[in-house]
Design a protein around this motif. Structure first.
Motif, short mmCIF file in Angstrom:
data_model
loop_
_atom_site.label_atom_id
_atom_site.label_comp_id
_atom_site.label_asym_id
_atom_site.label_seq_id
_atom_site.Cartn_x
_atom_site.Cartn_y
_atom_site.Cartn_z
N LEU A 8 -13.38 -6.62 0.21
CA LEU A 8 -13.23 -5.39 0.84
C LEU A 8 -13.16 -5.98 2.31
O LEU A 8 -13.57 -6.71 2.71
CB LEU A 8 -14.27 -4.32 0.54
CG LEU A 8 -14.60 -3.83 -0.85
CD1 LEU A 8 -16.09 -3.48 -0.57
CD2 LEU A 8 -13.71 -2.63 -1.05
N ARG A 9 -12.27 -4.90 3.01
CA ARG A 9 -12.43 -5.05 4.32
C ARG A 9 -13.57 -4.15 4.88
O ARG A 9 -13.53 -2.97 4.65
CB ARG A 9 -11.23 -4.88 5.18
CG ARG A 9 -10.39 -5.88 5.25
CD ARG A 9 -9.16 -5.66 6.11
NE ARG A 9 -8.50 -4.44 5.96
CZ ARG A 9 -7.89 -3.76 7.14
NH1 ARG A 9 -7.90 -4.22 8.19
NH2 ARG A 9 -7.30 -2.65 6.82
N ARG A 10 -14.68 -4.70 5.53
CA ARG A 10 -15.46 -3.86 6.23
C ARG A 10 -14.69 -3.44 7.89
O ARG A 10 -14.44 -4.45 8.40
CB ARG A 10 -16.93 -4.66 6.53
CG ARG A 10 -17.95 -3.20 6.95
CD ARG A 10 -19.41 -4.09 7.00
NE ARG A 10 -19.60 -5.37 7.45
CZ ARG A 10 -20.39 -6.06 7.27
NH1 ARG A 10 -21.03 -5.98 6.17
NH2 ARG A 10 -20.54 -7.37 8.23
N LEU A 11 -14.71 -2.01 8.00
CA LEU A 11 -14.17 -1.80 9.34
C LEU A 11 -15.34 -1.54 10.31
O LEU A 11 -15.15 -1.49 11.49
CB LEU A 11 -13.17 -0.40 8.96
CG LEU A 11 -12.17 -0.63 7.89
CD1 LEU A 11 -11.28 0.70 7.60
CD2 LEU A 11 -11.17 -1.75 8.21
N GLY A 63 -9.86 3.70 -8.50
CA GLY A 63 -9.12 2.59 -8.73
C GLY A 63 -10.26 1.36 -8.88
O GLY A 63 -11.33 1.78 -9.00
N PRO A 64 -9.72 0.39 -9.18
CA PRO A 64 -10.77 -0.85 -9.63
C PRO A 64 -11.93 -0.86 -8.58
O PRO A 64 -13.10 -1.14 -8.95
CB PRO A 64 -9.96 -2.14 -9.48
CG PRO A 64 -8.38 -1.60 -9.40
CD PRO A 64 -8.58 -0.31 -8.95
N ALA A 65 -11.61 -0.97 -7.31
CA ALA A 65 -12.75 -1.10 -6.30
C ALA A 65 -13.60 -0.01 -6.30
O ALA A 65 -14.95 -0.16 -6.19
CB ALA A 65 -12.25 -1.21 -4.74
N LEU A 207 -12.46 8.02 0.05
CA LEU A 207 -11.43 8.67 0.22
C LEU A 207 -10.01 8.07 -0.44
O LEU A 207 -9.84 6.98 0.13
CB LEU A 207 -11.11 8.79 1.86
CG LEU A 207 -10.33 10.07 2.16
CD1 LEU A 207 -10.83 11.42 1.65
CD2 LEU A 207 -10.42 9.91 3.82
N SER A 208 -9.45 8.63 -1.21
CA SER A 208 -8.36 7.96 -2.20
C SER A 208 -7.03 8.25 -1.48
O SER A 208 -6.88 9.27 -1.12
CB SER A 208 -8.43 8.65 -3.64
OG SER A 208 -7.50 8.20 -4.41
N PRO A 209 -6.12 7.35 -1.55
CA PRO A 209 -4.80 7.27 -1.11
C PRO A 209 -4.14 8.04 -2.15
O PRO A 209 -2.82 7.62 -2.49
CB PRO A 209 -4.53 5.78 -0.69
CG PRO A 209 -5.17 5.02 -1.70
CD PRO A 209 -6.18 5.77 -1.95
N VAL A 235 -22.75 5.24 8.25
CA VAL A 235 -23.26 4.37 8.16
C VAL A 235 -22.35 2.84 8.07
O VAL A 235 -22.41 2.02 8.69
CB VAL A 235 -24.28 4.25 6.88
CG1 VAL A 235 -24.94 2.90 6.78
CG2 VAL A 235 -25.12 5.40 6.87
N TRP A 236 -21.53 3.08 6.95
CA TRP A 236 -20.09 2.42 7.21
C TRP A 236 -18.93 2.56 6.73
O TRP A 236 -18.85 3.78 6.00
CB TRP A 236 -20.57 0.94 6.18
CG TRP A 236 -20.74 0.91 4.81
CD1 TRP A 236 -19.75 1.49 4.03
CD2 TRP A 236 -21.84 0.57 3.92
NE1 TRP A 236 -20.36 1.71 2.80
CE2 TRP A 236 -21.50 1.01 2.58
CE3 TRP A 236 -22.98 -0.15 4.09
CZ2 TRP A 236 -22.30 0.82 1.39
CZ3 TRP A 236 -23.84 -0.56 3.15
CH2 TRP A 236 -23.45 0.00 1.62
N ALA A 237 -17.83 1.90 6.93
CA ALA A 237 -16.55 2.21 6.33
C ALA A 237 -15.82 0.93 5.91
O ALA A 237 -16.03 -0.09 6.67
CB ALA A 237 -15.59 2.77 7.47
N LEU A 238 -15.33 0.82 4.60
CA LEU A 238 -14.77 -0.29 4.00
C LEU A 238 -13.50 0.13 3.62
O LEU A 238 -13.42 1.34 3.24
CB LEU A 238 -15.83 -0.65 2.65
CG LEU A 238 -17.04 -0.61 2.96
CD1 LEU A 238 -18.05 -1.04 1.57
CD2 LEU A 238 -17.65 -1.84 3.75
N GLU A 239 -12.73 -0.89 3.52
CA GLU A 239 -11.21 -0.50 3.11
C GLU A 239 -10.83 -1.56 2.06
O GLU A 239 -11.04 -2.76 2.11
CB GLU A 239 -10.34 -0.36 4.16
CG GLU A 239 -8.78 -0.04 4.01
CD GLU A 239 -7.93 -1.16 3.38
OE1 GLU A 239 -6.95 -0.66 2.91
OE2 GLU A 239 -8.28 -2.35 3.51
N ARG A 240 -9.99 -0.90 1.03
CA ARG A 240 -9.29 -1.82 0.18
C ARG A 240 -8.30 -1.03 -0.68
O ARG A 240 -8.42 -0.19 -1.27
CB ARG A 240 -10.27 -2.36 -1.30
CG ARG A 240 -9.73 -3.03 -2.17
CD ARG A 240 -9.56 -4.36 -2.13
NE ARG A 240 -8.83 -4.78 -3.29
CZ ARG A 240 -8.89 -5.68 -3.96
NH1 ARG A 240 -9.95 -6.53 -4.09
NH2 ARG A 240 -8.18 -6.17 -5.10
#
Ligand SMILES: NC(=O)c1ccc[n+]([C@@H]2O[C@H](COP(=O)([O-])OP(=O)(O)OC[C@H]3O[C@@H](n4cnc5c(N)ncnc54)[C@H](OP(=O)(O)O)[C@@H]3O)[C@@H](O)[C@H]2O)c1
Length: 253
Positions: A8-11, A63-65, A207-209, A235-240
């Motif tokens: 994942l990308r941690r933002l 999704g998978p992630a 939050l799903s696209p 606390v955190w935001a991750l993206e995939r």
């Protein structure tokens, strides 16, 4: 831990590439529990237009992630809390199926399988779901009315609570079952009730696209409005793959 490596990308807070298992490792949720109840983390997925399901199921939004984070979070909890009807609709089975994840739980000092906590005011318990047919699973059902015992393979405890409240259920989980951390997986009515009783410590929100477009699909909360908005800290935001994985904690009043 986990069979697959999910990157994942941690933002936020500090941007970096991360692996899901590393990011979710060592949350030690139970260490932050207040004395009278377990620590409560809630895990939901919502569409970009704010709905919690498509055609009555949450899976089409994931999704998978998302699934990996869902399982990693589950793997860290003493117990998983879910509304009885949601457990039925989503056909709940054994909570941690992967033996590697169960071994990791034991290394972390947890029971190999989290306890399943089902809540129902009406006493409608879905004894026909795979969870109750699994002899390694333990289930505690908190009900507002008495429910007769049912012959199933799982270890089942039925706790009628009078007067009924989620606070009373969580107090019992802590005091009598030793539960220090709970991951609540829904659904929306249960989340509203938990919020109403001031019992939510953290919210893991995917939050799903995807756009659902309306219909009868509920948002992630259904029920009475709070007397005032609850303030959360991110606390955190991750993206995939366009999915955002947001972790919030409830700020002190
Ligand atoms: N997006 C997500 O992450 C997510 C997660 C879970 C579910 N969902 C979706 O949400 C939908 C279901 O919504 P829902 O609001 O009906 O689910 P829900 O919150 O699970 O509410 C219904 C069930 O929870 C029990 N319940 C609710 N509040 C309670 C309380 N305060 N005390 C005791 N029991 C309580 C109800 O029992 P009684 O009726 O007997 O009181 C019933 O069994 C499904 O479409 C599902 O796919 C989405």
């Amino acid at each position: 831990v986990g069979l697959v490596v999910v990157r994942l990308r941690r933002l936020l807070p500090d941007p970096a590439p991360v692996e899901a298992a590393d990011q979710l490792a060592g949350l030690a949720l139970g260490d932050r529990a207040p004395p009278e109840r377990p620590f409560v983390a809630v895990n939901f997925v919502a569409s970009a237009d704010g709905r919690a399901s498509f055609a009555g199921r949450s899976a089409p939004l994931g999704g998978p992630a998302d699934r990996e984070l869902f399982h990693l979070l589950r793997s860290q909890a003493d117990a998983v809390l879910v509304g009885a009807a949601t457990a039925a609709r989503e056909r709940y089975g054994r909570l941690v199926r992967d033996p590697d994840r169960r071994a990791a739980r034991e290394r972390a000092g947890l029971a190999p399988d989290p306890l399943a906590l089902l809540v129902t005011r009406s006493g409608r318990i879905p004894f026909d779901i795979p969870l109750f047919a699994d002899r390694d699973s333990s289930v505690c059902c908190f009900s507002a009315v008495a429910v007769p015992a049912h012959p199933v393979a799982a270890r089942v405890r039925i706790e009628p609570l009078e007067p009924y409240s989620l606070a009373a259920a969580l107090r019992c989980a802590r005091g009598e079952l030793g539960v220090r951390s709970v991951v609540c997986e829904g659904g929306p009515r249960l989340l509203s009730s938990l919020l109403g009783e001031g019992l939510v410590d953290e919210l893991f929100l995917t939050l799903s696209p995807r756009l659902v477009g309306g219909g009868d699909e509920p948002p992630i909360t259904v029920g009475e409005a709070l007397p005032r908005p609850t303030t959360l800290g991110l606390v955190w935001a991750l993206e995939r793959d366009g999915f955002l994985f947001l972790r919030y904690r409830r700020e002190p009043e």
